[in-house]
Design a protein around this motif. Structure first.
Motif, mmCIF file in Angstrom:
data_model
loop_
_atom_site.group_PDB
_atom_site.id
_atom_site.type_symbol
_atom_site.label_atom_id
_atom_site.label_comp_id
_atom_site.label_asym_id
_atom_site.label_seq_id
_atom_site.Cartn_x
_atom_site.Cartn_y
_atom_site.Cartn_z
ATOM 1 N N ARG A 1 -20.774 -29.514 -29.830
ATOM 2 C CA ARG A 1 -20.792 -30.012 -31.220
ATOM 3 C C ARG A 1 -19.394 -30.027 -31.825
ATOM 4 N N VAL B 1 -24.032 -34.679 -26.803
ATOM 5 C CA VAL B 1 -24.113 -33.263 -26.412
ATOM 6 C C VAL B 1 -24.667 -33.103 -24.994
ATOM 7 N N GLN C 1 -17.478 -32.953 -30.710
ATOM 8 C CA GLN C 1 -17.828 -34.164 -31.476
ATOM 9 C C GLN C 1 -17.113 -34.181 -32.829
#
Ligand code: PLP
Ligand code: COI
Length: 364
Positions: free
Chosen positions: A101, A117, A104
C-alpha cells in the motif's frame, strides 16, 4: 495482455546459481545490502498496455538508455521489507500488504502508476520462495527491495509513459556496524529532509539523495545517523535519515513525532504503536522539539530514545550531538522499555510469539 487479465510470471531459473558453499561463506557475515541472491523479478508498465511482461530471472544488470527519464528527473520509488527464516524451516514476511500500500502511495505522489497489491505480494512471494536458501540463520534476514523507475527515453519533464518494476533481495545482518550498545545521532541544523507539500511521506530515492550531505556531516562528527528537524521552524524533531524515532519519558509514557506529510509513515513505527497499546503503554503522537529533547535528557525526564525501521529494527539512541555540543540519554545503553518493545516486535517477526494482529505472511 489486457489491463484486466491476471498477469502470469515467466520463470527463467538461474542456470548456475551460486554453489551452496560459496553462499554459506557470504551468509556468515553479510553486513547490510552487499550480498545479493541469484534472482530478481521484473515487471514492465506502459501507459497503453498497463502492467505486462512479469518475469523472474537471474539477477543481472539492467540495460538502460542514457536518456531514460529516471536518470535525469529521479522519478523513482522503492520499498524495504524482510523475510525471516522460521524454526520449522519456513519463510515469513512481516506485514507485506502495508509495504504494497505504501508503494502505491509513494507512486501516486511521484505521478507513477499504481502496482496492484496482489501483484506486489506475488512478486515478493515468488522471489523469496525461489531464493529462500539465502535467508541467513540467527538474527539475519532477507531484505527485499522492490523499486520502480521511469524508463521512457525522453528528456521532457513529464510523468514517464514507461516504467520498470524490479525486486531484488539481499541477505542482511544488522544495519549498524557499531558494536556500541546504542547509536549516536547528529542533529542537522543546516539541511532539512522534507518540507510541507513535498515528498517526505513518500519512499522515493530523491529523499535519500537529499539526505546524503547531512548524513555525511553526521559521519564527520562521529555519529551513526542524522536527525532531521522540520523545515519550517527548524525546531521539531522529525525522523532520522532512514528511520523513525520514539522517546520514553519517566512517567512511562512515550512520544513520537506525528505523521504530517513530511516524515515516512513507518510500518515498524505503526506496529510499535499497536504493541504499546497492547501493553497499555501510552504513546502520544505529538511534536517534540530539539530543545525539549535536550532539556528532558538533562533533567532525567527522558529515560530512553530509540530509532525504528525495517533495516534498523529497534535501535537505542545513546548520544545526541549538534553544533551546540552533545548530550547523553539514560545510561548510554538500551533501556528497559526499548528492549521490551523490541523483543515484542522481533518475537512476532520470528514466529516466537503469537501473531494476534495477523501481521505474519507465510511464504510457500
Ligand atoms: N523513515 C525513513 C526515512 C525510512 O527510510 C524508513 C525505512 O524504511 C523508516 C522511516 C521506517 O519505515 P519502516 O518501519 O516501514 O521500515
Ligand atoms: C528500510 O529500513 O527499509 C530503509 O529503507 C532504510 C534504509 C536506510 C536502508
Amino acid at each position: 495482455m489486457s489491463k484486466t487479465e491476471p498477469l502470469k510470471f515467466v520463470h527463467h531459473p538461474h542456470p548456475s546459481p551460486l554453489p551452496a558453499d560459496q553462499r554459506a561463506a557470504l551468509l556468515k557475515n553479510p553486513g547490510f545490502g552487499r550480498v545479493f541472491t541469484d534472482h530478481m523479478v521484473t515487471i514492465r508498465y506502459h501507459e497503453k498496455r498497463g502492467w505486462h511482461d512479469a518475469r523472474i530471472e537471474p539477477r543481472a544488470p539492467i540495460p538502460m538508455d542514457p536518456a531514460a527519464a529516471v536518470l535525469h528527473y529521479a522519478q523513482e520509488v522503492f520499498e524495504g521489507l524482510k523475510a525471516y527464516r522460521t524454526a520449522d524451516g519456513g519463510a515469513t514476511l512481516f506485514r507485506p500488504d502495508e509495504n504494497a500500500r505504501r508503494f502505491q502511495q509513494s507512486a501516486e505522489r511521484l505521478a507513477m502508476p499504481s502496482l496492484p497489491v496482489p501483484l506486489f505480494l506475488e512478486s515478493i512471494d515468488r522471489l523469496v520462495s525461489l531464493d529462500r536458501a539465502w535467508i541467513p540463520d540467527g538474527d539475519g534476514s532477507l531484505y527485499l527491495r522492490p523499486f520502480m523507475f521511469a524508463n521512457e527515453v525522453f528528456l521532457g519533464v513529464k510523468p514517464s509513459s514507461d516504467y520498470l518494476y524490479v525486486v531484488i533481495a539481499s541477505s542482511v545482518g544488522a544495519y549498524f556496524k557499531t558494536d556500541a550498545p546504542a547509536v549516536s545521532v547528529w542533529v542537522s541544523e543546516e539541511f532539512t529532509r522534507a518540507a510541507p507539500g513535498g515528498t517526505g511521506a513518500a519512499k522515493c530515492g530523491g529523499n535519500y539523495a537529499a539526505s546524503l550531505l547531512a548524513q555525511a556531516e553526521a559521519i564527520r562528527h562521529g555519529c551513526d545517523q542524522v536527525v532531521f528537524l522540520d523545515a519550517v521552524e527548524r525546531r521539531w524533531v522529525e525522523e532520522l535519515g532512514g528511520m523513525n524515532v520514539f522517546f520514553v519519558l519517566d512517567d512511562g509514557t512515550m512520544v513520537t513525532p506525528p505523521l504530517g506529510g513530511t516524515i515516512l509513515p513507518g510500518i515498524t513505527r505503526a506496529s510499535l504503536l499497536t504493541l504499546a497499546k497492547d501493553k497499555a503503554i501510552k504513546v502520544r503522537e505529538e511534536p517534540y522539539s530539539i530543545d525539549q529533547w535536550r532539556a528532558d535528557a538533562a533533567s532525567g525526564r527522558l529515560r530512553e530514545a530509540f530509532a525504528c525501521g525495517t533495516a534498523a529494527v529497534v535501535t537505542p539512541i545513546g548520544t545526541v550531538r549538534s553544533k551546540d555540543g552533545e548530550f547523553k540519554i539514560g545510561n548510554g545503553g538500551p533501556g528497559t522499555r526499548t528492549e521490551e518493545l523490541k523483543a515484542a516486535l522481533v518475537d512476532i517477526q520470528r514466529g516466537r510469539a503469537a501473531d494476534k494482529h495477523g501481521w505474519i505472511h507465510k511464504v510457500f
